[in-house]
Design a protein around this motif. Structure first.
Motif, short mmCIF file in Angstrom:
data_model
loop_
_atom_site.label_atom_id
_atom_site.label_comp_id
_atom_site.label_asym_id
_atom_site.label_seq_id
_atom_site.Cartn_x
_atom_site.Cartn_y
_atom_site.Cartn_z
N SER A 196 0.84 -1.19 0.00
CA SER A 196 0.00 0.00 0.00
C SER A 196 0.87 1.24 0.00
CB SER A 196 -0.91 0.02 1.23
OG SER A 196 -1.57 1.27 1.33
N LEU A 197 0.69 2.07 -1.02
CA LEU A 197 1.45 3.31 -1.09
C LEU A 197 0.61 4.51 -0.66
CD1 LEU A 197 3.43 2.80 -4.41
CD2 LEU A 197 4.23 2.50 -2.07
N TYR A 255 8.69 9.44 -3.69
CA TYR A 255 7.46 8.80 -3.21
C TYR A 255 6.29 9.24 -4.09
CZ TYR A 255 3.15 8.14 -0.59
OH TYR A 255 1.87 7.79 -0.25
N TYR A 256 5.52 8.25 -4.53
CA TYR A 256 4.31 8.56 -5.31
C TYR A 256 3.17 7.67 -4.85
CZ TYR A 256 0.98 8.56 -9.17
OH TYR A 256 -0.18 8.62 -9.91
N ALA A 316 -1.12 16.67 -3.53
CA ALA A 316 -1.15 16.85 -4.98
C ALA A 316 -0.09 15.96 -5.62
CB ALA A 316 -0.93 18.31 -5.35
N THR A 317 -0.08 15.95 -6.94
CA THR A 317 0.90 15.17 -7.70
C THR A 317 1.58 16.08 -8.71
OG1 THR A 317 -0.37 13.13 -7.49
CG2 THR A 317 1.26 13.21 -9.24
N ILE A 318 2.90 15.99 -8.80
CA ILE A 318 3.64 16.71 -9.83
C ILE A 318 4.28 15.70 -10.77
CG2 ILE A 318 4.13 18.72 -8.37
CD1 ILE A 318 6.98 17.59 -7.95
N LYS A 365 6.16 10.60 -11.67
CA LYS A 365 5.20 11.32 -10.85
C LYS A 365 5.67 11.30 -9.40
CE LYS A 365 1.17 10.50 -13.79
NZ LYS A 365 1.13 11.91 -14.23
N GLN A 366 5.32 12.36 -8.67
CA GLN A 366 5.73 12.46 -7.27
C GLN A 366 4.62 13.14 -6.48
OE1 GLN A 366 9.49 14.43 -6.69
NE2 GLN A 366 9.72 13.68 -4.60
N THR A 367 4.33 12.60 -5.31
CA THR A 367 3.30 13.17 -4.45
C THR A 367 3.89 14.33 -3.66
OG1 THR A 367 2.15 11.06 -4.26
CG2 THR A 367 1.71 12.68 -2.54
N THR A 368 3.09 15.39 -3.52
CA THR A 368 3.50 16.53 -2.70
C THR A 368 2.52 16.71 -1.56
OG1 THR A 368 2.20 18.19 -3.94
CG2 THR A 368 4.43 17.68 -4.74
#
Length: 280
Positions: free
Chosen positions: A36-37, A83-84, A100-102, A109-112
């Protein structure tokens, strides 16, 4: 039946069994381990609530990502993997608007969180480990409740010129104080110890240099909470750092902007650093 014929029959039977077994393995669906991410909140005895992935591995922020863009590339990613979270559903206690995602320059992709790109630390070998906090004075554990954060970048004034931490023209990266979302904070030189000498009672100038309103929550590990205080300024709870009342600059439209350092001239509205001299 001849001996040779019997041997051929046995060989054909064995071959048929092996072919069937291989066919089954080829068509068999092999399940990957379920990991689980999803973004999670975990309680740490040393750090309080921290952000982790769904397996409990700790996540971090990088002070050089001051513009919401990841500058950790190439060899940096060996130590600090991206981390995404494909599923960005927030856990209880987090606001979905903060997640959010960049898409990075390398296409990944990377989670912010609150504008800060999130990373793992490869020195954390097990879940719940938090060995990356404070590394290089630039990496801090991701938390939902920072009162202030730190950013590291070139200061650029409203006049488009580059400035150093001492309010002089010049090139150089400065590590400075921001709010939890990375928006730059300033001091007003004429202020006195824990006293706002700028904001008018009718708040008519508050839009130009808005008061930074915050309670004392948590701080990055390079700071200590006793550096902060809360004062009442024209009916608002204003956070102070080393006795300096804190403000935003209204014309800083985005995270990472530092336009206020040159207004109305350099030195009047400086950023706050680790070396800021306390007011007495």
């Amino acid at each position: 039946m001849s001996t040779l014929f019997k041997k051929m029959l046995v060989l054909c039977s064995v071959t048929a069994v092996l072919f069937t077994a291989c066919s089954k393995k080829k068509n068999e669906v092999i399940k990957e381990p379920e990991v689980s991410l999803d973004l999670k909140l975990a309680a740490s005895a040393s750090f309080g609530n921290v952000l982790t992935d769904g397996t409990g591995k700790t996540l971090y922020c990088f002070v050089k990502d001051a513009n919401s863009t990841s500058v950790c590339v190439d060899g940096c990613l060996v130590t600090w993997p991206v981390y995404y979270a494909a599923n960005g559903n927030p856990p209880s206690g987090l606001d979905a608007a903060d997640i959010a995602t960049i898409t990075r320059a390398d296409g990944k992709k990377q989670t912010t969180y609150k504008g800060w790109p999130l990373y793992y630390y490869n020195g954390d070998k097990a879940k719940e480990e938090i060995k990356g906090d404070g590394v290089g004075g630039a990496w801090f554990v991701a938390k939902p409740d920072y009162s202030v954060m730190m950013a590291s970048k070139q200061l650029v004034g409203m006049d488009g010129k580059n400035y150093t931490a001492d309010a002089k023209e010049g090139d150089g990266v400065t590590l400075y104080l921001t709010d939890a979302k990375g928006r730059t904070l300033y001091a007003f030189t004429p202020d006195t110890f824990n006293k706002n000498n700028f904001t008018k009672p009718d708040l008519s100038n508050n839009a130009v240099w808005p008061i930074f309103e915050s309670a004392i929550l948590n701080v990055p590990s390079v700071l200590s909470k006793d550096m902060l205080a809360v004062i009442t300024s024209v009916g608002k709870s204003q956070l102070t750092y080393k006795g300096h009342p804190l403000y935003y600059f209204g014309s800083d439209a985005a995270k990472g902007e530092t336009k206020g350092v040159s207004v109305p001239k350099p030195g009047v509205w400086p950023v706050l650093t680790l070396n800021t001299v306390p007011l007495q």
